[in-house]
Write an enzyme that holds these catalytic residues in place. Structure first.
Site, PDB file in Angstrom:
ATOM      1  N   HIS A 157       0.799  -1.225   0.000  1.00 37.70           N
ATOM      2  CA  HIS A 157       0.000   0.000   0.000  1.00 37.70           C
ATOM      3  C   HIS A 157       0.831   1.275   0.000  1.00 37.70           C
ATOM      4  CE1 HIS A 157      -4.101  -1.689   0.753  1.00 37.70           C
ATOM      5  NE2 HIS A 157      -3.379  -2.729   1.138  1.00 37.70           N
ATOM      6  N   ASP A 365       4.045   9.287  -1.080  1.00 35.35           N
ATOM      7  CA  ASP A 365       2.868   8.523  -0.674  1.00 35.35           C
ATOM      8  C   ASP A 365       2.650   7.386  -1.650  1.00 35.35           C
ATOM      9  OD1 ASP A 365       1.437   8.862   1.636  1.00 35.35           O
ATOM     10  OD2 ASP A 365       0.208  10.502   0.898  1.00 35.35           O
TER      11      ASP A 365
END
Length: 510
Positions: A157, A365
């Site tokens: 993720h 991110d």
């Protein structure tokens, strides 16, 4: 079709009679669970004085939950230690913050082996196992070493750096080899896929074939990008309702007609919060016409408060907020409103809809779903503007956002000025394009896409034999056990705790 078995670090079991959690994996996997049933396995969130071997079970809304506690020593070594003090900064390109301890690394592999020992008896022959995120990288290898022939996929993720960054981690080759035990390794973006392929090629010396995939003992490990999304229409409806709530009305009244810039995330050094505050200060300095006319609301929920670098970040943010307010405030206007606690999801949805600018500026991110939620929350007739870091994974699929480099405070100020002064027609065009793309790529489609590849392209060849799997997995465990023994001999107390954990696991294995 067999069950879907999800493994994640933290499993929040809904209370009886309450709906499942509204965010994260719970939303992403709702459709998959509802169509076939399944099991969700992982840590309960409880760290106790003594190791806990009992798996606790619950069934809620057609989903079976199986959770296990960790001992405090295991939590300190596995989670607070290696996972969040070493892996997290490395995967986010922050090598200067990487803190490596051999004993904590040993604990990380041992806890994953312990999870595998508890999970394997719960599996049925036709189950599909989907492992999530960096805390669980070795789990697939541990299952294979114990004879598992299941379809096992792994989704990462967070960002996946290239080998030039990854190789700085001691034991980097072990981590990459563990990924070879999965049938499918998924990442968020094409940029992450490039990093993964580079690490596979250089970290193992194996050839990455077009596809891309790696061949290993008659198996193939597929590598793919699967950009995660949100439940777009559900969030849009939530925002439309929540903007009428008492909380939203109070906020609106307090703004007295001023534009609002909003940021909302966990308090984490990857999110670029100090840089964001400096960019907003540069807006007030270089574009004085916005003084008294714009308010910046930053929500930063506490995170990993037992990790020292996070304590320092909190102090830094509070200092910056105070400095900006001290320099620019008027009697009737405070430029920065800083909320250092979590807010309910529906409250945030309403606030997003009210904000003229959504400011999302991570230094790195994996995806960043706040950016997507901000777009989904907007009124299509009068939408706000998304200002998005070029380093966010979401930037790859949201070219209509205004792109910034969060390290350039003046550049961020210029972009904020452009966002605050943008005309309605351009705002509609940018928002409309992003919203259409969000609706075309729903969170349910993300889960279905991953599972389609994992279950539909399983190679006809048999998985490796138990002996072959052990050849990949066991030598590393043996070398790590030896290092732990030497640490214990040196008299280090944390090394003794990890060694005790190893001993307990060895006894259970016998």
């Amino acid at each position: 079709m067999g069950r879907l078995v999800i493994v994640s670090n933290r499993v929040a079991v809904p209370k009886r009679g309450e709906p499942p959690a509204a965010g994260g994996l719970a939303v992403a996997l709702k459709d998959a669970f509802s169509s076939r049933g399944g099991l969700w396995f992982g840590w309960s969130g409880t760290a106790s004085a003594e190791p806990a071997d009992v798996v606790r079970h619950a069934r809620r809304a057609g989903v079976d939950y199986a959770v296990i506690d960790l001992s405090q020593a295991a939590y300190d070594g596995f989670y607070a230690g290696y996972a969040n003090s070493a892996l997290w900064p490395m995967f986010h390109f922050r090598l200067g913050l990487l803190s490596y301890d051999r004993r904590q690394a040993d604990c990380y592999w041992q806890v994953n082996q312990h999870y595998a020992e508890k999970l394997l008896p719960l599996l049925r022959p036709d189950d599909t196992v989907w492992v999530h995120d960096y805390q669980m990288i070795p789990l697939g290898a541990a299952l294979r070493a114990m004879g598992s022939k299941h379809r096992i996929g792994y989704f990462h993720h967070i960002p996946f750096p290239p080998w030039a960054v990854f190789s700085a981690m001691p034991g980097a080759e072990d981590l990459i080899r563990d990924l070879l035990s999965y049938d499918l390794v998924g990442v968020q973006t094409n940029r992450d896929l490039t990093g993964l392929i580079d690490c596979m090629a250089q970290g193992t010396g194996m050839k990455v074939r077009p596809g891309p995939e790696v061949r290993l003992r008659g198996r193939r490990v597929q590598l793919r990008a699967f950009p995660i999304s949100i439940a777009t229409d559900e969030f849009s409806e939530l925002a439309a309702r929540s903007v009428k709530s008492a909380e939203a009305k109070r906020l609106g009244a307090s703004l007295t007609g001023r534009a609002m810039v909003i940021g909302a995330e966990r308090l984490d050094y990857t999110k670029g919060l100090p840089e964001r505050f400096k960019g907003f200060a540069a807006l007030l300095e270089n574009f004085p016409e916005h003084r008294g006319k714009v308010t910046y609301l930053q929500v930063a929920a506490p995170s990993r408060e037992d990790v020292e670098s996070y304590k320092g970040l909190k102090r830094k943010i509070e200092t910056l907020a105070g400095r900006i307010n001290g320099e620019y405030s008027d009697a009737d206007w405070t430029p920065v409103r800083y909320v250092g606690r979590a807010m309910p999801r529906d409250t945030l949805a309403g606030y997003y809809r009210m904000a003229r600018v959504g400011l999302v500026t991570p230094l790195r991110d994996g995806m960043n779903l706040v950016a997507k939620e901000y777009v989904a929350a907007q009124d299509p007739e009068d939408p706000g503007v998304l200002v998005l870091s070029k380093f966010a994974g979401a930037a790859e699929g949201m070219p209509e956002a205004l792109s910034v480099n969060p390290l350039d405070a003046v550049g961020m100020a210029e972009t904020l000025h452009a966002a605050l002064t943008m005309g309605q027609e351009e705002r509609r065009e940018r928002h409309g394009a992003m919203l259409r793309r969000l609706r075309e790529n729903s969170v349910g489609g993300w889960a279905a896409g991953f599972l389609d590849v994992l279950e539909g392209r399983v190679p006809a060849e048999a998985p490796p034999t138990r002996a072959a799997a052990l050849a990949v997995f066991q030598p590393r465990l043996l070398s790590r056990s030896a290092s732990t023994s030497s640490d214990k001999a040196s008299g280090d107390s944390s090394g003794s705790q990890v060694a005790a954990l190893s001993s307990a696991m060895a006894k259970r294995a016998r």
